[in-house]
Write a protein that holds these residues in place. Structure first.
Motif, PDB file in Angstrom:
ATOM      1  N   ALA A 242       0.573  -0.900   0.258  1.00 45.16           N
ATOM      2  CA  ALA A 242       0.166   0.130   0.099  1.00 45.16           C
ATOM      3  C   ALA A 242       1.082   1.191   0.314  1.00 45.16           C
ATOM      4  CB  ALA A 242      -0.394  -0.196   1.212  1.00 45.16           C
ATOM      5  N   MET A 243       1.788   1.468   0.988  1.00 47.23           N
ATOM      6  CA  MET A 243       3.242   2.048   0.595  1.00 47.23           C
ATOM      7  C   MET A 243       3.072   2.973  -0.473  1.00 47.23           C
ATOM      8  SD  MET A 243       5.966   2.572   2.961  1.00 47.23           S
ATOM      9  CE  MET A 243       7.229   1.448   2.438  1.00 47.23           C
ATOM     10  N   TYR A 244       3.840   1.650  -0.876  1.00 48.46           N
ATOM     11  CA  TYR A 244       3.932   1.705  -2.476  1.00 48.46           C
ATOM     12  C   TYR A 244       3.540   2.433  -3.462  1.00 48.46           C
ATOM     13  CZ  TYR A 244       8.840   0.321  -0.489  1.00 48.46           C
ATOM     14  OH  TYR A 244       9.766   0.082   0.724  1.00 48.46           O
ATOM     15  N   ARG A 245       2.497   1.528  -3.479  1.00 50.20           N
ATOM     16  CA  ARG A 245       1.027   2.430  -4.429  1.00 50.20           C
ATOM     17  C   ARG A 245       1.276   3.762  -4.564  1.00 50.20           C
ATOM     18  NH1 ARG A 245      -1.289  -3.138  -3.883  1.00 50.20           N
ATOM     19  NH2 ARG A 245      -1.699  -2.456  -1.790  1.00 50.20           N
ATOM     20  N   ALA A 246       0.694   4.029  -3.024  1.00 52.43           N
ATOM     21  CA  ALA A 246       0.552   5.121  -2.887  1.00 52.43           C
ATOM     22  C   ALA A 246       2.392   6.835  -3.556  1.00 52.43           C
ATOM     23  CB  ALA A 246       0.892   5.988  -1.227  1.00 52.43           C
TER      24      ALA A 246
END
Length: 589
Positions: A242-246
């Motif tokens: 989720a962090m890397y998608r953001a």
């Protein structure tokens, strides 16, 4: 958060205070460094429109001075870069060290109840992983913000002076995409906070599995531990994804901004050249400044991940520092003065955790006991009856809910904790030895003791001959948690530690229950010697080990059920007599 306590940002700034000289030096060097970046396109544009258009003779006669000027400028830039990279990191490391010290000091202030509620892996994660991220941000972020702001603003001002129409068009595009980045950034705050919690869960699960490795092996439950670790690891992976998608959205917006700006320069700039509102030299200079404009913007975007990690980490760090220890010295606390060693429990009520308001769940329910000075009192009774809790309340590892515990008439809540802990010596069933030598562990009872005093304490604890028989003697490493020693040897080292401490009051919490008969006999001799002349409170399940106690107290249901000597309680035929017959008959069988 109360209105009077500092904001999170102000709390963070406090750690810069001892390093203001380094901070301002780092800032000055960063400004100079940014200035040299901005200077080159201006110099090149001035030379292109001036000296370089005056003919080869004028150019050749001035190249030497131009060379010297550029060498000086970049030598200064080299020195500034060194200062920023070296001393800026040192400043961050010193701040990290100060935070780690403050966090560890706070851990040391907390009572047992805090550690009952928090996993060791999570506490370790706050001390190591979180503080590393904070230290990196403490150095890099101020520098990045200052340098990038100067470069962005400076580049935009120069571009505006060259051609205001083109600069205005670029400002509009930058504002639109900047707004998009801010929206993504708000979502990233939540994601990064969750990410820190998930890595704490991984650390907690790892610490739990490794700490219980012997139990895992004995039950052949490796697959169960792999499954438990896998769940926490997968949750952390989900948080990272989720962090890397953001971050992907953030980075893509930055790339789109760069592309949009270059497109505007080519298309709108070409139109302005064709219209005679701009020269080709100005357009070329513009292209150089767009690079100076977009590179720091990209840097700031790249540092967003660092900022969010640091923000989430510092928030967790601040949560610990702002947690008020539930057991601390009262404002009026005085040093404990032990004159006789008279201990008194008066109508004591106590519950663990959230059960304080529920008297039916209280571990101690109106517990009353008067312990006369210099005598040995043994507490017996069923498991969960409140024996260990009674002992834990004396050194104030927990505070009573109602009633009082006093030593020579002084309520333990009204004396300084340090003096209380020095007065009470504790020997438990689960001995904890620190990773180090035997001498180190014995001298833990009094760190300033001489080697001769350590040896004397070991003699009293019946461990000296064993230690002398080891190849390295008192310098023998005990291993992690004393793993190189037997249970009896660890117990006697713990007893030697208390001998060295020389407390006036002694608590023995099932100190021999896990030992074999031979080890128990040696340890019992040491304990008997240790208890001489001291007020002693003993907990034991093996009633044969405490039948010579001055007073035996049966504890049941959080209250004192019986008080007397061994013979008196046997003659009474109550709870103690029943327990004794059960053990005696079991031993005979």
């Amino acid at each position: 958060m109360s209105s009077h306590r500092p904001t999170l940002f102000r709390s963070f700034l406090e750690y810069y205070r001892p390093h203001w000289a380094l901070f301002w030096g780092d800032t000055a060097c960063a400004i100079v460094q940014a200035g040299t970046e901005l200077a080159f396109p201006v110099i090149l544009r001035g030379l292109a429109d001036g000296l370089f258009s005056d003919g080869s003779e004028a150019i050749l006669s001035n190249l030497w001075w131009i060379c010297l000027g550029l060498v000086f400028m970049y030598a200064v830039r080299y020195g500034c870069r060194y200062f920023v990279s070296c001393w800026g990191h040192i400043m961050g490391a010193r701040m990290e060290s100060a935070m780690r010290r403050d966090l560890f000091d706070q851990y040391e202030r907390f009572s047992f109840s805090y550690f009952d509620r928090h996993n060791t892996g999570d506490l370790m994660s706050r001390l190591v992983s979180d503080l590393f991220d904070i230290a990196e941000a403490a150095h890099h972020l101020p520098e990045a913000i200052i340098v990038c702001t100067i470069e962005v603003v400076g580049a935009f001002v120069v571009m505006f002076l060259i051609n205001w129409q083109l600069a205005l068009a670029m400002a509009v595009v930058t504002a639109v995409l900047g707004y998009w980045c801010l929206r993504v950034n708000r979502r990233m705050k939540r994601i990064f906070t969750e990410n820190r919690e998930r890595i704490s869960d991984v650390n907690s699960q790892l610490e739990d599995s490794l700490g219980g490795a012997r139990v895992v092996k004995s039950f052949a439950n490796e697959d169960l531990e792999r499954a438990k670790f896998g769940r926490s690891n997968d949750a952390y992976l989900g948080s990272k994804e989720a962090m890397y998608r953001a971050m992907g959205s953030y980075q893509a917006a930055a790339a789109l901004l760069t592309g949009a700006l270059y497109t505007i320069i080519i298309v709108f700039g070409g139109y302005l050249v064709a219209a005679g509102s701009m020269t080709v030299t100005d357009l070329a200079t513009y292209a150089l400044y767009v690079s100076l404009f977009t590179t720091p913007l990209q840097t700031l975007i790249d540092f967003t991940e660092m900022f969010q990690k640091a923000r989430a980490g510092f928030k967790r760090f601040d949560e610990v520092l702002t947690t008020k220890p539930d057991i601390a010295d009262a404002p009026h606390a005085k040093p404990l003065e032990v004159t006789r060693g008279h201990v008194r429990y008066s109508d004591v009520w106590f519950s663990y955790g959230d059960d304080v308001q529920d008297t039916h769940k209280a571990v101690l329910q109106g517990f009353d006991l008067d312990i006369e000075p210099g005598r040995t009192y043994a507490l017996v009774g069923p498991s969960g009856g409140g024996k260990s809790t009674t002992c834990a309340l004396l050194p104030r590892f927990y505070d009573v809910d109602r009633g009082s515990v006093t030593i020579d008439g002084q309520d333990v809540r009204d004396v300084q904790l340090g003096s209380l802990h020095r007065a009470v010596g504790l020997v438990q069933q689960d001995v904890y030895l620190f990773n180090g030598t035997i001498a180190d562990n014995i001298s833990y009872g009094r760190p300033d003791a001489t080697f001769e005093e350590v040896v004397e304490a070991a003699r009293k604890a019946n461990i000296h001959d064993f230690v002398c028989g080891l190849p390295d003697g008192y310098e023998t490493e005990v291993g992690e948690r004393g793993g190189h020693l037997s249970g009896g040897q660890k117990q006697r080292i713990a007893i030697a530690r208390v001998f060295l401490k020389d407390p006036q009051i002694l608590v023995l919490d099932e100190a021999t229950s896990a030992l074999d008969n031979e080890s128990e006999h040696a340890v019992q001799e040491s304990l008997a010697r240790l208890a001489e002349g001291r007020t002693t409170l003993v907990i034991a399940h093996r009633l044969s080990t405490i039948k010579d106690a001055d007073v035996i107290v049966t504890v049941d249901g959080g209250r004192v059920a019986e008080v007397g000597t061994h013979d008196e309680l046997l003659a009474r035929g109550g709870t103690y007599a029943r327990y004794y017959r059960m053990q005696f008959e079991g031993d005979r069988g």
